[in-house]
Design an enzyme around this catalytic site. Structure first.
Site, mmCIF file in Angstrom:
data_model
loop_
_atom_site.group_PDB
_atom_site.id
_atom_site.type_symbol
_atom_site.label_atom_id
_atom_site.label_comp_id
_atom_site.label_asym_id
_atom_site.label_seq_id
_atom_site.Cartn_x
_atom_site.Cartn_y
_atom_site.Cartn_z
ATOM 1 N N ASP A 131 3.729 7.152 -0.240
ATOM 2 C CA ASP A 131 1.982 7.769 0.536
ATOM 3 C C ASP A 131 1.367 7.222 -0.142
ATOM 4 O O ASP A 131 1.681 8.362 -1.930
ATOM 5 C CB ASP A 131 1.455 7.973 1.574
ATOM 6 C CG ASP A 131 1.883 8.032 2.698
ATOM 7 O OD1 ASP A 131 3.302 7.110 3.053
ATOM 8 O OD2 ASP A 131 2.460 9.104 3.224
ATOM 9 N N ASP A 133 -1.316 9.353 -2.178
ATOM 10 C CA ASP A 133 -2.323 10.828 -2.011
ATOM 11 C C ASP A 133 -3.183 10.549 -3.210
ATOM 12 O O ASP A 133 -3.262 10.335 -4.495
ATOM 13 C CB ASP A 133 -1.839 11.727 -2.174
ATOM 14 C CG ASP A 133 -0.756 12.257 -1.250
ATOM 15 O OD1 ASP A 133 -1.438 11.518 0.140
ATOM 16 O OD2 ASP A 133 0.033 12.065 -1.300
#
Length: 206
Positions: A131, A133
């Site tokens: 992901d 972030d």
């Protein structure tokens, strides 16, 4: 250090000797290799800062405390906005795609998580399914409509994007603030509580 380290800052200088006596071998190896630690939200004694040690695997995370006097170098998430990687992973493609939007949004932003860790340290942390972030420094209110517009941009990215709004009172997830719930979870060093306004957190859950 003149400035107090903030959550998500990366710090160099912690040694295995500062780890708890029962620290796992992977944590000892990480520090011995010269890896930085990441500042976490937790209370600490004077002269210390709450940090997290990362291992090679996702489940390898250790909460610890670092002596402020040991800090040799500090890198903030916002210092990594324009840093590139030779590894053309989906998460880096997403970062390049979103940079113009974030640069023009009017707030200071930064890169955290595995991407920030690798960009700052050179130690491998990103992978194909990472992901992205991010953090956004928001000392003043960002409206829910503004939050929804940002989420809409993020939905076009090639990977999942998770952004934390950093208010003067703690952090709240952008996606949560962009949602319809009347109260959202605000996290700081002391607690996590439900509030209706993260910039004026007077209403809290018991």
């Amino acid at each position: 250090m003149v400035n107090t380290p903030l959550a998500h800052d990366l710090l160099w200088g912690m040694t295995p000797a500062q780890l708890p006596a029962d620290a796992p071998q992977w944590a000892i190896d990480s520090l011995a290799a010269g890896q930085p630690v990441v500042v976490r939200r937790a209370l600490s004694e004077d002269g210390c800062v709450a940090v997290g040690v990362r291992g090679r695997f996702r489940e390898q995370r250790l909460a610890a405390f670092m002596s402020v006097d040991s800090i040799a170098c500090r890198v903030s998430p916002e210092a990594l906005c324009q840093v590139e990687s030779a590894r053309d992973l989906p998460v880096m493609q997403a970062l390049r795609q979103l940079r113009p939007v974030l640069d023009d949004c009017g707030w200071t932003w930064g890169v955290s998580g595995s991407v920030g860790f690798e960009l700052a340290s050179g130690f491998t942390a990103m992978h194909e399914r990472s992901d992205l972030d991010l953090i956004l420094r928001t000392p003043q209110l960002i409206t829910r409509n503004q939050a929804r517009k940002l989420v809409a941009y993020f939905e076009q990215a090639i990977c999942r994007v998770d952004l934390q709004l950093q208010t003067p009172f703690g952090a709240v997830a952008l996606r949560e603030w962009a949602g319809n719930a009347s109260r959202v979870l605000l996290k700081n060093a002391r607690e996590a509580c439900l509030v209706s306004d993260p910039w004026n957190p007077q209403e809290q859950a018991a």
